[in-house]
Design an enzyme around this catalytic site. Structure first.
Site, short mmCIF file in Angstrom:
data_model
loop_
_atom_site.label_atom_id
_atom_site.label_comp_id
_atom_site.label_asym_id
_atom_site.label_seq_id
_atom_site.Cartn_x
_atom_site.Cartn_y
_atom_site.Cartn_z
N SER A 448 16.26 -37.79 30.10
CA SER A 448 16.36 -38.69 28.96
C SER A 448 17.58 -38.39 28.11
O SER A 448 18.26 -39.32 27.63
CB SER A 448 15.09 -38.57 28.11
OG SER A 448 15.16 -39.37 26.96
N PHE A 451 20.88 -39.83 29.68
CA PHE A 451 21.06 -41.28 29.55
C PHE A 451 21.26 -41.70 28.10
O PHE A 451 21.96 -42.67 27.83
CB PHE A 451 19.87 -42.00 30.17
CG PHE A 451 19.97 -42.12 31.66
CD1 PHE A 451 20.68 -43.15 32.23
CD2 PHE A 451 19.40 -41.18 32.49
CE1 PHE A 451 20.80 -43.27 33.60
CE2 PHE A 451 19.51 -41.26 33.86
CZ PHE A 451 20.21 -42.32 34.42
N HIS A 452 20.68 -40.97 27.15
CA HIS A 452 20.99 -41.25 25.75
C HIS A 452 22.45 -40.96 25.44
O HIS A 452 23.11 -41.72 24.70
CB HIS A 452 20.09 -40.41 24.83
CG HIS A 452 18.74 -41.01 24.59
ND1 HIS A 452 17.69 -40.88 25.48
CD2 HIS A 452 18.26 -41.77 23.56
CE1 HIS A 452 16.63 -41.51 25.01
NE2 HIS A 452 16.95 -42.06 23.85
N GLU A 453 22.97 -39.89 26.01
CA GLU A 453 24.38 -39.55 25.81
C GLU A 453 25.29 -40.60 26.44
O GLU A 453 26.30 -41.00 25.85
CB GLU A 453 24.66 -38.17 26.38
CG GLU A 453 26.09 -37.70 26.20
CD GLU A 453 26.44 -37.46 24.74
OE1 GLU A 453 27.65 -37.56 24.40
OE2 GLU A 453 25.53 -37.21 23.93
N ILE A 456 25.41 -43.83 24.29
CA ILE A 456 26.09 -43.75 22.99
C ILE A 456 27.54 -43.32 23.15
O ILE A 456 28.46 -43.90 22.55
CB ILE A 456 25.33 -42.79 22.06
CG1 ILE A 456 23.95 -43.38 21.74
CG2 ILE A 456 26.12 -42.55 20.78
CD1 ILE A 456 23.09 -42.48 20.90
#
Length: 511
Positions: A448, A451-453, A456
């Site tokens: 998770s 994929f957040h990195e 953004i």
């Protein structure tokens, strides 16, 4: 008590009323029930001195009702007279209601009949609805925030810039548009691999290797296009979101088909596991199911989904209107409040600590509003619109995350599509391979965080790993809040056990 005749009813009315009262007196006495008891249990004749007001007050509390009934039996002549007067007044009012008289609430009728609590008292506050107070809080919240918006507009003017979100350059940004159009190539490649595997034209290790290459290319290709192009922020963020969704769907498609092939082979050999007796072993690779899966509001692949019978067109239009309104409100908050605060602030590591805390607290309220608008627009409005258009039945896209007691519960409830994907394709496969639960949880958070990195950092061209460490920082919070919750639960259990085994017997003995 003598019953006076009404000047409008006459002698016949009085005669009829007396007859009806005499016939219903025994019935009214038999209807008085014992408070807190069953519907078949009547109050004894010896306790007929108990007033109806006490019975109404003590309804629902059997212990208090029994004590009050005993007191009513010992009340004396005053209780008898009060009860008889109340019965006569009730009979008069019932008769006048039946006759439609204008004098249904006479001056002699008692205004105070039962023992009642104030609505905000501790005994009654949780027994009624507080929708009015909730609406009042909403009105106050809207009024306060409207004043802040007007004050900001009067002080700074209109600060919204469309270039940050959309621009004429982004409309001519053909590399990102072409990249978005070419993303369906990767699902078609996955379908080709699965079709060859179904016909036994390709070995299992080769199929797995091709799926790994295909899913990796589905993410790296958009990343390279975004990094090489000059574009508006919204264009890059949208493309990155599509790329991440395609990757998650392709992994689920490959993993599910791999497991279905394994189950089909075990069925043919006759050694089906007992835990899978009720599962559907039909293994069929077709383009129709893959196409529906790629556009459906889910990340977990299966052959068929629960479907609704028809599309509510009017409902879809209303949700679209809400989506436009809340999306515009979210953009207004970002441009009018968040961006000016960030631009006029010093670097948090270069200023003093109090200044950094003040800036963070000043950003907390608009950030909260933006986050709530984002959640409502995407998880409630957009996913429900997509589900309605596709007749997708399972619309549990989120749970009541606002009632979460721990960080782990929050992450399990606020984003159900990703949570189901993590549980199905990361967490339980790790457990089946002998990995401890704590390590499996860390692996899930690691995926998770990556994929957040990507979502953004790539559109913003800022690779500081802030999003990555922000997600990984949740791991110790998960263990800490779970430990505190278990500790609190065990302490409450120990305290209740101590009370039941030690204090209560002492109180009984003292009595």
């Amino acid at each position: 008590m003598k019953i006076s005749e009404s000047p409008e009813s006459g002698d016949d009315t009085a005669t009829t009323m007396n007859a009806q009262l005499n016939e219903s007196s025994d019935l009214n006495l038999s209807r008085r029930r014992r408070p807190g008891g069953s519907s078949n249990t009547t109050v004894p004749d010896s306790c007929s001195k108990t007033s109806s007001s006490e019975a109404d007050y003590l309804d629902g509390d059997s212990s208090r009702g029994e004590s009050a009934a005993v007191k009513g039996c010992e009340g004396g002549k005053d209780a008898v007279e009060f009860q008889n007067s109340m019965r006569n007044v009730e009979r008069i009012e019932n008769h006048e209601n039946r006759l439609g008289s204008r004098f249904t609430y006479r001056p002699s009728a008692p205004a105070h009949r039962t023992i009642k609590e104030s609505p905000l008292s501790s005994d009654a506050i949780f027994k009624q609805s507080h929708a009015g107070l909730f609406n009042l809080c909403i009105v106050v919240l809207v009024a306060v925030n409207s004043r802040l918006i007007i004050e900001n507009l009067m002080k700074y003017g209109w600060l919204i810039r469309t270039g940050f979100w959309f621009s004429s350059r982004s409309l001519r940004d053909w590399p990102l548009f072409m990249c978005c159009l070419t993303l369906p190539i990767f699902p078609l490649a996955a379908f080709l691999f699965e079709k060859l595997a179904q016909k036994n034209l390709m070995s299992e290790p080769v199929v797995v290797l091709l799926h790994i290459v295909n899913t990796t290319a589905a993410v790296l290709y958009p990343v390279l296009v975004i990094l090489r192009c000059d574009y508006a922020f919204m264009s890059g963020a949208t493309l990155m979101l599509f790329a991440c969704i395609v990757w998650l769907k392709l992994v689920s498609y490959a993993h599910t088909n791999y497991d279905m092939r394994a189950l089909a082979k075990s069925v043919e050999k006759g050694d089906t596991p007992s835990s899978s007796l009720n599962m559907d072993y039909s293994y069929d690779v077709n383009i129709k199911s893959l196409t529906y899966f790629m556009v459906a509001p889910t990340l977990c692949y299966q052959i068929s989904y629960p479907r609704t019978p028809y599309v509510r067109k009017g409902w879809v239009v209303r949700q679209f209107v809400k989506l436009i309104i809340f999306t515009g409100f979210m953009g207004f908050i970002i441009e009018q409040y968040i961006n000016p605060i960030v631009q006029n602030s010093q670097h948090p590591l270069k200023g003093n600590l109090l200044y950094a805390i003040e800036r963070v607290l000043k950003l907390s309220v608009p950030n909260l509003y933006v986050w709530l608008c984002m959640f409502y627009c995407f998880f409630h409005l957009w996913l429900n619109i997509l589900a309605e258009l596709l007749c997708f039945g399972d619309r549990e896209f989120y749970k009541d995350w606002w009632n979460a007691k721990t960080v782990e519960e929050y992450w399990r409830m606020w984003n159900m599509p990703v949570h189901k994907w993590m549980v199905r394709h990361i967490y339980f496969p790790c457990l089946r391979n002998g990995i401890p639960k704590g390590v499996a949880l860390i692996i899930a958070f690691l995926v998770s965080a990556v994929f957040h990195e990507l979502f953004i950092a790539v559109p913003c061209h800022i690779f500081k790993l802030w999003a990555f460490f922000g997600i990984m920082f949740q791991v110790p919070l998960v263990f800490i809040t779970s430990y505190l919750q278990n500790k609190l639960r065990s302490s409450m259990h120990s305290w209740s056990t101590y009370v039941c085994t030690s204090i209560l017997p002492c109180l009984d003995e003292s009595q």
